[in-house]
Motif scaffolding. Structure first.
Motif, PDB file in Angstrom:
ATOM      1  N   GLN A 171     112.017 -14.672  10.676  1.00 38.78           N
ATOM      2  CA  GLN A 171     112.655 -15.744   9.916  1.00 38.78           C
ATOM      3  C   GLN A 171     111.663 -16.615   9.153  1.00 38.78           C
ATOM      4  O   GLN A 171     112.069 -17.453   8.361  1.00 38.78           O
ATOM      5  CB  GLN A 171     113.476 -16.634  10.867  1.00 38.78           C
ATOM      6  CG  GLN A 171     114.532 -15.886  11.643  1.00 38.78           C
ATOM      7  CD  GLN A 171     115.162 -16.744  12.734  1.00 38.78           C
ATOM      8  OE1 GLN A 171     114.898 -17.939  12.833  1.00 38.78           O
ATOM      9  NE2 GLN A 171     115.995 -16.129  13.558  1.00 38.78           N
ATOM     10  N   VAL A 172     110.368 -16.447   9.414  1.00 41.05           N
ATOM     11  CA  VAL A 172     109.363 -17.312   8.798  1.00 41.05           C
ATOM     12  C   VAL A 172     108.307 -16.453   8.118  1.00 41.05           C
ATOM     13  O   VAL A 172     108.356 -15.226   8.148  1.00 41.05           O
ATOM     14  CB  VAL A 172     108.704 -18.235   9.856  1.00 41.05           C
ATOM     15  CG1 VAL A 172     109.734 -19.176  10.452  1.00 41.05           C
ATOM     16  CG2 VAL A 172     108.031 -17.416  10.948  1.00 41.05           C
ATOM     17  N   GLY A 173     107.346 -17.108   7.508  1.00 44.61           N
ATOM     18  CA  GLY A 173     106.270 -16.384   6.847  1.00 44.61           C
ATOM     19  C   GLY A 173     104.948 -17.125   6.983  1.00 44.61           C
ATOM     20  O   GLY A 173     104.845 -18.113   7.713  1.00 44.61           O
ATOM     21  N   GLY A 174     103.944 -16.666   6.264  1.00 46.75           N
ATOM     22  CA  GLY A 174     102.662 -17.352   6.230  1.00 46.75           C
ATOM     23  C   GLY A 174     101.936 -17.318   7.558  1.00 46.75           C
ATOM     24  O   GLY A 174     102.042 -16.373   8.357  1.00 46.75           O
ATOM     25  N   TRP A 175     101.187 -18.401   7.797  1.00 41.29           N
ATOM     26  CA  TRP A 175     100.369 -18.486   9.006  1.00 41.29           C
ATOM     27  C   TRP A 175     101.217 -18.530  10.265  1.00 41.29           C
ATOM     28  O   TRP A 175     100.778 -18.055  11.318  1.00 41.29           O
ATOM     29  CB  TRP A 175      99.480 -19.724   8.942  1.00 41.29           C
ATOM     30  CG  TRP A 175      98.375 -19.624   7.946  1.00 41.29           C
ATOM     31  CD1 TRP A 175      98.238 -20.303   6.780  1.00 41.29           C
ATOM     32  CD2 TRP A 175      97.234 -18.757   8.023  1.00 41.29           C
ATOM     33  NE1 TRP A 175      97.097 -19.921   6.126  1.00 41.29           N
ATOM     34  CE2 TRP A 175      96.449 -18.983   6.867  1.00 41.29           C
ATOM     35  CE3 TRP A 175      96.802 -17.814   8.961  1.00 41.29           C
ATOM     36  CZ2 TRP A 175      95.264 -18.300   6.629  1.00 41.29           C
ATOM     37  CZ3 TRP A 175      95.609 -17.134   8.722  1.00 41.29           C
ATOM     38  CH2 TRP A 175      94.862 -17.381   7.573  1.00 41.29           C
ATOM     39  N   LEU A 176     102.412 -19.095  10.169  1.00 45.05           N
ATOM     40  CA  LEU A 176     103.275 -19.144  11.351  1.00 45.05           C
ATOM     41  C   LEU A 176     103.659 -17.743  11.792  1.00 45.05           C
ATOM     42  O   LEU A 176     103.602 -17.421  12.986  1.00 45.05           O
ATOM     43  CB  LEU A 176     104.521 -19.977  11.056  1.00 45.05           C
ATOM     44  CG  LEU A 176     105.529 -20.096  12.203  1.00 45.05           C
ATOM     45  CD1 LEU A 176     104.869 -20.625  13.466  1.00 45.05           C
ATOM     46  CD2 LEU A 176     106.695 -20.982  11.792  1.00 45.05           C
ATOM     47  N   ARG A 177     104.040 -16.895  10.850  1.00 48.21           N
ATOM     48  CA  ARG A 177     104.372 -15.510  11.217  1.00 48.21           C
ATOM     49  C   ARG A 177     103.154 -14.804  11.806  1.00 48.21           C
ATOM     50  O   ARG A 177     103.272 -14.090  12.807  1.00 48.21           O
ATOM     51  CB  ARG A 177     104.881 -14.751   9.997  1.00 48.21           C
ATOM     52  CG  ARG A 177     105.029 -13.250  10.257  1.00 48.21           C
ATOM     53  CD  ARG A 177     105.569 -12.511   9.061  1.00 48.21           C
ATOM     54  NE  ARG A 177     107.005 -12.703   8.929  1.00 48.21           N
ATOM     55  CZ  ARG A 177     107.761 -12.075   8.026  1.00 48.21           C
ATOM     56  NH1 ARG A 177     107.191 -11.245   7.171  1.00 48.21           N
ATOM     57  NH2 ARG A 177     109.048 -12.285   7.986  1.00 48.21           N
ATOM     58  N   ALA A 178     101.995 -15.002  11.182  1.00 47.19           N
ATOM     59  CA  ALA A 178     100.775 -14.368  11.698  1.00 47.19           C
ATOM     60  C   ALA A 178     100.508 -14.818  13.130  1.00 47.19           C
ATOM     61  O   ALA A 178     100.178 -13.999  13.999  1.00 47.19           O
ATOM     62  CB  ALA A 178      99.587 -14.705  10.808  1.00 47.19           C
ATOM     63  N   GLY A 179     100.647 -16.116  13.391  1.00 45.78           N
ATOM     64  CA  GLY A 179     100.423 -16.617  14.748  1.00 45.78           C
ATOM     65  C   GLY A 179     101.402 -16.037  15.742  1.00 45.78           C
ATOM     66  O   GLY A 179     101.021 -15.658  16.855  1.00 45.78           O
ATOM     67  N   PRO A 236      98.309 -21.091  13.671  1.00 45.09           N
ATOM     68  CA  PRO A 236      99.187 -21.795  12.716  1.00 45.09           C
ATOM     69  C   PRO A 236      98.955 -23.299  12.720  1.00 45.09           C
ATOM     70  O   PRO A 236      98.991 -23.943  11.659  1.00 45.09           O
ATOM     71  CB  PRO A 236     100.602 -21.445  13.209  1.00 45.09           C
ATOM     72  CG  PRO A 236     100.438 -20.228  14.055  1.00 45.09           C
ATOM     73  CD  PRO A 236      99.087 -20.371  14.685  1.00 45.09           C
ATOM     74  N   LEU A 237      98.734 -23.884  13.908  1.00 46.70           N
ATOM     75  CA  LEU A 237      98.524 -25.324  13.981  1.00 46.70           C
ATOM     76  C   LEU A 237      97.236 -25.722  13.270  1.00 46.70           C
ATOM     77  O   LEU A 237      97.196 -26.711  12.523  1.00 46.70           O
ATOM     78  CB  LEU A 237      98.490 -25.773  15.443  1.00 46.70           C
ATOM     79  CG  LEU A 237      99.771 -25.500  16.257  1.00 46.70           C
ATOM     80  CD1 LEU A 237      99.556 -25.883  17.715  1.00 46.70           C
ATOM     81  CD2 LEU A 237     100.940 -26.266  15.675  1.00 46.70           C
ATOM     82  N   ALA A 238      96.171 -24.933  13.508  1.00 45.87           N
ATOM     83  CA  ALA A 238      94.892 -25.241  12.865  1.00 45.87           C
ATOM     84  C   ALA A 238      94.983 -25.055  11.354  1.00 45.87           C
ATOM     85  O   ALA A 238      94.472 -25.889  10.586  1.00 45.87           O
ATOM     86  CB  ALA A 238      93.796 -24.350  13.439  1.00 45.87           C
ATOM     87  N   CYS A 239      95.627 -23.984  10.916  1.00 48.26           N
ATOM     88  CA  CYS A 239      95.738 -23.726   9.474  1.00 48.26           C
ATOM     89  C   CYS A 239      96.623 -24.767   8.803  1.00 48.26           C
ATOM     90  O   CYS A 239      96.369 -25.160   7.659  1.00 48.26           O
ATOM     91  CB  CYS A 239      96.281 -22.319   9.229  1.00 48.26           C
ATOM     92  SG  CYS A 239      95.110 -21.012   9.672  1.00 48.26           S
ATOM     93  N   GLN A 240      97.664 -25.212   9.502  1.00 54.66           N
ATOM     94  CA  GLN A 240      98.495 -26.274   8.951  1.00 54.66           C
ATOM     95  C   GLN A 240      97.689 -27.557   8.795  1.00 54.66           C
ATOM     96  O   GLN A 240      97.780 -28.251   7.780  1.00 54.66           O
ATOM     97  CB  GLN A 240      99.700 -26.534   9.852  1.00 54.66           C
ATOM     98  CG  GLN A 240     100.618 -27.630   9.324  1.00 54.66           C
ATOM     99  CD  GLN A 240     101.803 -27.874  10.246  1.00 54.66           C
ATOM    100  OE1 GLN A 240     101.985 -27.170  11.244  1.00 54.66           O
ATOM    101  NE2 GLN A 240     102.591 -28.873   9.925  1.00 54.66           N
ATOM    102  N   ARG A 241      96.860 -27.861   9.806  1.00 60.19           N
ATOM    103  CA  ARG A 241      96.021 -29.052   9.715  1.00 60.19           C
ATOM    104  C   ARG A 241      95.037 -28.938   8.549  1.00 60.19           C
ATOM    105  O   ARG A 241      94.848 -29.894   7.785  1.00 60.19           O
ATOM    106  CB  ARG A 241      95.262 -29.230  11.034  1.00 60.19           C
ATOM    107  CG  ARG A 241      94.262 -30.370  11.043  1.00 60.19           C
ATOM    108  CD  ARG A 241      94.941 -31.723  11.032  1.00 60.19           C
ATOM    109  NE  ARG A 241      95.754 -31.893  12.216  1.00 60.19           N
ATOM    110  CZ  ARG A 241      95.304 -32.310  13.390  1.00 60.19           C
ATOM    111  NH1 ARG A 241      94.022 -32.601  13.530  1.00 60.19           N
ATOM    112  NH2 ARG A 241      96.121 -32.452  14.414  1.00 60.19           N
TER     113      ARG A 241
END
Length: 402
Positions: A171-179, A236-241
């Motif tokens: 349902q998601v993409g980007g770094w969240l999906r990778a994580g 994902p948390l680190a990449c979001q930061r």
């Protein structure tokens, strides 16, 4: 007996927890922050207390043979619950539903922890086993049930984690999906660890001996799974930061042209405030925006709605979008106002404005400061206004093409 394969991951979790601790102190009521810190703390404790040297030391300190067994099993169960709770809070959703599901997970695994302690107390483990307790006591009443219970609890958590992460990843993409996909890989290692444990225990039940799977293979799989999963949780948390920080600094940089244009005005009013170079990016952006607003406030008496209207028409004719045209018009008005202010050293316009009760001419609605800042140096419409002589009549204003 070397415990480095346990202590190194434990130290890594401790460092990660130390890094996250300030965020937890700032957001004590944030369930996601609490879940992340609880997971890191429990993961570190599992590795620390599962190390054979620590097992021997704990047994000696308590005076209870194999006391470390239920301790490690309880920590593993708590860690499994913390992983599920983290995913539930990370995924979000209705607050009441999230709290209810979290409470169910905590209640269920708390019951498992209590049952593990009771079963160990009912069982008999007179011989200390630092590495192979699962297989050595696989046929001992109550201890056998304790072993099966903790393995079953970990299996349920592992399967649930993979199912939830895979569904969410779709349902998601980007770094969240990778994580999420990395977490799935980590839990595949955990399921492999559980498979080797169950295989060795079942072999004992049937008179076989596959103890090496449990004693030597399983710990390696558990360590790999925990570290891979930790990367999945943190990525994902680190990449979001990092992304948020990059966006904030980008905003700060793009505001530069407008800030520098208005800096003399705000400084002349005595409103400019210097902040230290090590200040957070968000604070620096806020300060820069404040300086810009102060500068615009000082230019209000010089704002000319006619200049803005002509610049807006020119920008629209040149093909700018409505948002960009408004920004170019505001930038042109600011440029003209700065020039008008420079041509009024005695402040006659300001004096007249103070005597006039009518409000100064301004743009409609809030201004997009970043667009205005970029338009100052990128828009040919603004360049045309900047290049006009102060006495140039309105009829000479031309609309440049792009």
């Amino acid at each position: 007996m070397d415990g480095s394969s346990y202590y190194i991951p434990a130290a890594a979790m401790a460092v990660a927890l130390a890094v996250k601790a300030p965020a937890l102190l700032r957001s004590r009521r944030d369930p996601l922050q609490r879940s992340v810190c609880a997971l890191l703390a429990l993961a570190g404790l599992v590795f620390f207390f599962a190390a054979p040297p620590t097992i021997a030391q704990v047994n000696d300190l308590t005076g209870i043979t194999n006391f470390s067994a239920p301790l490690v099993y309880c920590l593993l169960s708590a860690f499994s619950a913390s992983c599920l709770v983290l995913i539930v809070n990370w995924r979000g959703g209705p607050g009441e539903a999230t709290r209810r599901l979290t409470a169910r997970i905590v209640t269920g695994y708390s019951a498992v922890v209590v049952a593990l302690v009771v079963l160990f107390a009912l069982g008999d483990t007179p011989v200390e086993r630092l590495r192979d307790l699962d297989t050595y006591y696989a046929n001992t009443p109550f201890v056998r049930e304790m072993i099966v219970l903790y393995l079953a609890a970990l299996t349920v958590a592992g399967v649930a984690m993979n199912v939830m992460c895979l569904r969410w990843a779709l349902q998601v993409g980007g770094w969240l999906r990778a994580g999420l996909l990395i977490i799935v890989v980590g839990y595949l290692f955990n399921l492999a660890y559980l498979t080797t444990k169950f295989t060795a225990v079942i072999a004992r039940w049937n008179g076989g001996n596959l103890d090496d799977l449990s004693t030597y293979v399983a710990p390696v799989l558990a360590s790999a799974g925990a570290q891979v999963s930790a990367v999945g949780f943190c990525l994902p948390l680190a990449c979001q930061r990092l992304g948020d920080t990059w966006s904030t600094w980008s905003t700060y940089r793009r505001l530069g042209p407008l800030w520098r244009e208005l800096r003399p005005v705000s400084a002349h009013q005595g409103r400019a405030v210097r902040i230290s170079w090590w200040s957070p990016a968000g604070l620096r952006v806020t300060q820069r925006e404040s300086d810009i607003h102060d500068g615009m406030l000082g230019l209000h008496p010089y704002f000319d709605a006619a200049v803005r209207a002509r610049a807006h028409d020119a920008a629209v004719t040149a093909g700018s979008t409505p948002e960009q045209a408004r920004a170019e018009a505001d930038a042109a008005m600011v440029t003209a106002a700065i020039r008008a202010r420079a041509d009024d050293p005695e402040g006659r316009v300001i004096s007249a404005a103070e005597a006039d009760t009518a409000p100064p001419a301004t743009a409609e609605g809030p201004r997009d400061l970043v667009r205005i800042s970029l338009a100052l140096h990128q828009s040919p419409v603004v360049a045309a206004v900047r290049g006009q002589a102060p006495t140039r009549p309105e009829s000479d204003f031309h609309e440049p093409t792009r």
